[in-house]
Design a protein around this motif. Structure first.
Motif, PDB file in Angstrom:
ATOM      1  N   ASN A   1       4.353 -81.785 -10.260  1.00 60.37           N
ATOM      2  CA  ASN A   1       4.891 -80.655  -9.481  1.00 60.37           C
ATOM      3  C   ASN A   1       6.297 -80.264  -9.889  1.00 60.37           C
ATOM      4  O   ASN A   1       6.735 -79.155  -9.592  1.00 60.37           O
ATOM      5  N   HIS A   2       7.019 -81.148 -10.570  1.00 55.46           N
ATOM      6  CA  HIS A   2       8.393 -80.850 -10.961  1.00 55.46           C
ATOM      7  C   HIS A   2       8.524 -80.474 -12.428  1.00 55.46           C
ATOM      8  O   HIS A   2       9.630 -80.311 -12.933  1.00 55.46           O
ATOM      9  N   LEU A   3       7.411 -80.318 -13.126  1.00 53.64           N
ATOM     10  CA  LEU A   3       7.471 -79.908 -14.529  1.00 53.64           C
ATOM     11  C   LEU A   3       7.851 -78.433 -14.642  1.00 53.64           C
ATOM     12  O   LEU A   3       7.483 -77.628 -13.790  1.00 53.64           O
ATOM     13  N   SER A   4       8.564 -78.120 -15.681  1.00 56.79           N
ATOM     14  CA  SER A   4       8.865 -76.715 -15.946  1.00 56.79           C
ATOM     15  C   SER A   4       8.928 -76.519 -17.455  1.00 56.79           C
ATOM     16  O   SER A   4       9.107 -77.462 -18.208  1.00 56.79           O
ATOM     17  N   VAL A   5       8.797 -75.276 -17.855  1.00 53.19           N
ATOM     18  CA  VAL A   5       8.829 -74.940 -19.282  1.00 53.19           C
ATOM     19  C   VAL A   5      10.254 -74.780 -19.725  1.00 53.19           C
ATOM     20  O   VAL A   5      11.095 -74.296 -19.034  1.00 53.19           O
TER      21      VAL A   5
ATOM     22  N   GLN B   1       3.911 -70.944 -23.070  1.00 56.22           N
ATOM     23  CA  GLN B   1       4.256 -71.553 -21.779  1.00 56.22           C
ATOM     24  C   GLN B   1       3.525 -72.878 -21.556  1.00 56.22           C
ATOM     25  O   GLN B   1       3.518 -73.400 -20.454  1.00 56.22           O
ATOM     26  N   GLY B   2       2.916 -73.409 -22.588  1.00 54.80           N
ATOM     27  CA  GLY B   2       2.142 -74.635 -22.451  1.00 54.80           C
ATOM     28  C   GLY B   2       3.014 -75.871 -22.307  1.00 54.80           C
ATOM     29  O   GLY B   2       4.118 -75.943 -22.827  1.00 54.80           O
ATOM     30  N   ILE B   3       2.503 -76.824 -21.576  1.00 52.21           N
ATOM     31  CA  ILE B   3       3.165 -78.118 -21.399  1.00 52.21           C
ATOM     32  C   ILE B   3       2.107 -79.195 -21.581  1.00 52.21           C
ATOM     33  O   ILE B   3       1.004 -79.089 -21.042  1.00 52.21           O
ATOM     34  N   LEU B   4       2.439 -80.212 -22.315  1.00 46.17           N
ATOM     35  CA  LEU B   4       1.550 -81.357 -22.466  1.00 46.17           C
ATOM     36  C   LEU B   4       2.329 -82.597 -22.070  1.00 46.17           C
ATOM     37  O   LEU B   4       3.425 -82.839 -22.575  1.00 46.17           O
ATOM     38  N   VAL B   5       1.804 -83.351 -21.135  1.00 46.74           N
ATOM     39  CA  VAL B   5       2.464 -84.573 -20.694  1.00 46.74           C
ATOM     40  C   VAL B   5       1.463 -85.713 -20.677  1.00 46.74           C
ATOM     41  O   VAL B   5       0.260 -85.501 -20.571  1.00 46.74           O
ATOM     42  N   SER B   6       1.980 -86.885 -20.787  1.00 50.03           N
ATOM     43  CA  SER B   6       1.184 -88.099 -20.659  1.00 50.03           C
ATOM     44  C   SER B   6       1.811 -88.913 -19.540  1.00 50.03           C
ATOM     45  O   SER B   6       3.027 -89.138 -19.539  1.00 50.03           O
ATOM     46  N   LEU B   7       1.007 -89.317 -18.600  1.00 52.10           N
ATOM     47  CA  LEU B   7       1.521 -90.058 -17.453  1.00 52.10           C
ATOM     48  C   LEU B   7       0.901 -91.450 -17.392  1.00 52.10           C
ATOM     49  O   LEU B   7      -0.286 -91.616 -17.673  1.00 52.10           O
TER      50      LEU B   7
ATOM     51  N   SER C   1       1.811 -81.756 -28.324  1.00 52.13           N
ATOM     52  CA  SER C   1       2.686 -80.857 -27.561  1.00 52.13           C
ATOM     53  C   SER C   1       3.254 -79.758 -28.458  1.00 52.13           C
ATOM     54  O   SER C   1       3.369 -78.607 -28.040  1.00 52.13           O
ATOM     55  N   LEU C   2       3.592 -80.098 -29.694  1.00 50.83           N
ATOM     56  CA  LEU C   2       4.081 -79.079 -30.629  1.00 50.83           C
ATOM     57  C   LEU C   2       2.989 -78.057 -30.945  1.00 50.83           C
ATOM     58  O   LEU C   2       3.254 -76.857 -31.004  1.00 50.83           O
ATOM     59  N   GLU C   3       1.777 -78.532 -31.164  1.00 49.89           N
ATOM     60  CA  GLU C   3       0.668 -77.628 -31.469  1.00 49.89           C
ATOM     61  C   GLU C   3       0.322 -76.736 -30.277  1.00 49.89           C
ATOM     62  O   GLU C   3       0.044 -75.549 -30.449  1.00 49.89           O
TER      63      GLU C   3
END
Length: 69
Positions: free
Chosen positions: A65-69, A22-28, A13-15
């Motif tokens: 759908n609820h993620l934001s930067v 505006q990038g987002i990295l998530v693990s679900l 996520s840092l990279e």
């Protein structure tokens, strides 16, 4: 292994945000889903923690759908 996975996601996520502001990295995690793979373990799971595939997907999409930067 959970700590390693969490650290890998944090590092990625840092990279990602260095290159794409505006990038987002998530693990679900989908939770325990009522499938043939989980059948052997379902006797140890309470009914409220066992999700149908449809419910699991609905919950995952709601998070996305609820993620934001």
């Amino acid at each position: 292994s959970n700590a390693a996975l969490n650290m890998m996601i944090k590092t990625f996520s840092l990279e990602i945000t260095r290159k794409f502001k505006q990038g987002i990295l998530v693990s679900l995690h989908p939770g325990i889903v009522d499938t043939n793979i989980s059948k052997p373990f379902q006797s140890f799971i309470s009914k409220e923690k066992l999700f149908s595939p449809q419910d699991s997907v609905r919950k995952l999409l709601s998070v996305l759908n609820h993620l934001s930067v």
